[in-house]
Design an enzyme around this catalytic site. Structure first.
Site, mmCIF file in Angstrom:
data_model
loop_
_atom_site.group_PDB
_atom_site.id
_atom_site.type_symbol
_atom_site.label_atom_id
_atom_site.label_comp_id
_atom_site.label_asym_id
_atom_site.label_seq_id
_atom_site.Cartn_x
_atom_site.Cartn_y
_atom_site.Cartn_z
ATOM 1 N N LYS A 173 0.816 -1.214 0.000
ATOM 2 C CA LYS A 173 0.000 0.000 0.000
ATOM 3 C C LYS A 173 0.851 1.267 0.000
ATOM 4 C CE LYS A 173 -4.081 -2.125 2.081
ATOM 5 N NZ LYS A 173 -5.113 -2.044 3.144
ATOM 6 N N ALA A 189 -1.943 2.156 16.274
ATOM 7 C CA ALA A 189 -1.525 3.429 15.676
ATOM 8 C C ALA A 189 -0.698 3.194 14.416
ATOM 9 C CB ALA A 189 -0.719 4.245 16.690
ATOM 10 N N GLY A 190 -0.891 2.032 13.785
ATOM 11 C CA GLY A 190 -0.166 1.700 12.575
ATOM 12 C C GLY A 190 -0.967 2.015 11.329
ATOM 13 N N THR A 234 2.540 1.768 22.658
ATOM 14 C CA THR A 234 3.456 2.903 22.757
ATOM 15 C C THR A 234 2.630 4.181 22.667
ATOM 16 O OG1 THR A 234 5.164 1.607 21.630
ATOM 17 C CG2 THR A 234 5.526 3.979 21.809
ATOM 18 N N MET A 292 -10.944 -5.882 12.835
ATOM 19 C CA MET A 292 -10.681 -5.728 11.407
ATOM 20 C C MET A 292 -10.274 -7.043 10.738
ATOM 21 S SD MET A 292 -8.890 -2.100 10.664
ATOM 22 C CE MET A 292 -9.654 -0.561 11.127
ATOM 23 N N GLY A 338 -14.137 -8.277 10.327
ATOM 24 C CA GLY A 338 -13.904 -7.343 9.231
ATOM 25 C C GLY A 338 -14.351 -7.806 7.865
#
Length: 279
Positions: free
Chosen positions: A69, A131-132, A156, A224, A246
């Site tokens: 992507k 948070a990826g 994190t 997901m 998902g």
């Protein structure tokens, strides 16, 4: 001539996209072909070029899955706002030498929530886990739905905070709730109406340190990953949440790509039903 499309990935043999787009084409009377193409990890652009140059009808677009992507983002000569925000592209359109990059993941998630699950994000307290790249891909469309609150939680906390700050600065998010960020420890004492797992924990079967109370009464817990009962889903179910995987997002993001390419929006319910029963 038949317009050609494909999905590129590595691996890609498991992809349901050819089946989904074949069903869309049959339903809408569109003359297309769609195949799955395995690209070398370091050869995405070259493999796309070879596909475009191959014999057959004109290549109008491709879908892109893991791990390409970001490669697709770089290949695009123009990008939509949602692709820019995501920093990744899952849909490429080819027209007169222009390569337009788009990201339909977030739109697919929102449509699955609203149309298939009856869970409108507007006014809800949303917890986004991770948070990826998966979180980035859905964050802007979720914020545009005007939730009451959107919190990004990550192991994190600093990474979650950077992501929240970046999206809070987007002009598209000038109105509405600004994303907040916490580490998992910061979830103590907080409850949410919609909890979305955008981490890879579902693929590794690892559990996250989530307090059961994060799942508010009548909460929807959305995983997901599809096709397996993940630790997140089991934990949410034990806490009384309504659980979904998902698969609907997969179908809805494909329908969004189909609409981008063909200008026709297919009905997703019969396709989702066909996939769910394995037909």
């Amino acid at each position: 001539m038949t317009d050609r499309y494909a999905v590129f990935g590595n691996p890609v043999g498991h992809s349901k996209s050819p089946r989904i787009h074949a069903l869309f084409a049959r339903q809408t009377g569109q003359d297309i072909s769609y195949e799955a193409i395995l690209a070398p990890v370091d050869g995405f652009a070259a493999t796309v070029s070879a596909f475009i140059a191959s014999k057959g009808g004109p290549v109008r677009g491709v879908n892109v899955t893991v791990p390409f992507k970001e490669d697709a983002f770089r290949l695009a000569t123009q990008r939509t706002a949602r692709a820019e925000a995501a920093g990744a592209v899952n849909t490429l359109s080819f027209d007169a030498g222009t390569i337009v990059g788009d990201n339909t993941d977030g739109a697919g998630l929102v449509r699955d929530l609203k149309n298939n699950l009856g869970c409108d994000p507007a006014g809800r307290r949303i917890l986004l886990l991770g948070a990826g790249g998966a979180a980035r891909g859905v964050l802007l469309p979720l914020l545009l739905e005007r939730p009451a609150e959107l919190v990004i939680a990550n192991r994190t906390e600093e990474r979650a905070a950077r992501l929240a700050l970046e999206f809070a600065r987007l002009p598209e998010c000038a109105v509405g709730a600004k994303p907040d960020a916490v580490g998992f420890a910061g979830l103590a004492g907080r409850a949410f109406d919609l909890v979305i797992n955008a981490t890879s924990s579902g693929l590794s079967d690892s559990e996250m340190p989530l307090p059961a109370a994060v799942f508010a009464p009548r909460c929807v817990a959305y995983e997901m990953v599809y096709g397996r009962d993940t630790p997140f889903m089991k934990q949410a179910r034990a806490a009384g949440a309504r659980v979904a995987d998902g698969l609907g997002m997969l179908v809805e993001q494909a329908a969004e790509a189909f609409f981008v390419w063909r200008g026709v929006r297919p009905h997703t319910a019969p396709v989702l039903a066909a996939l769910s029963r394995g037909s």
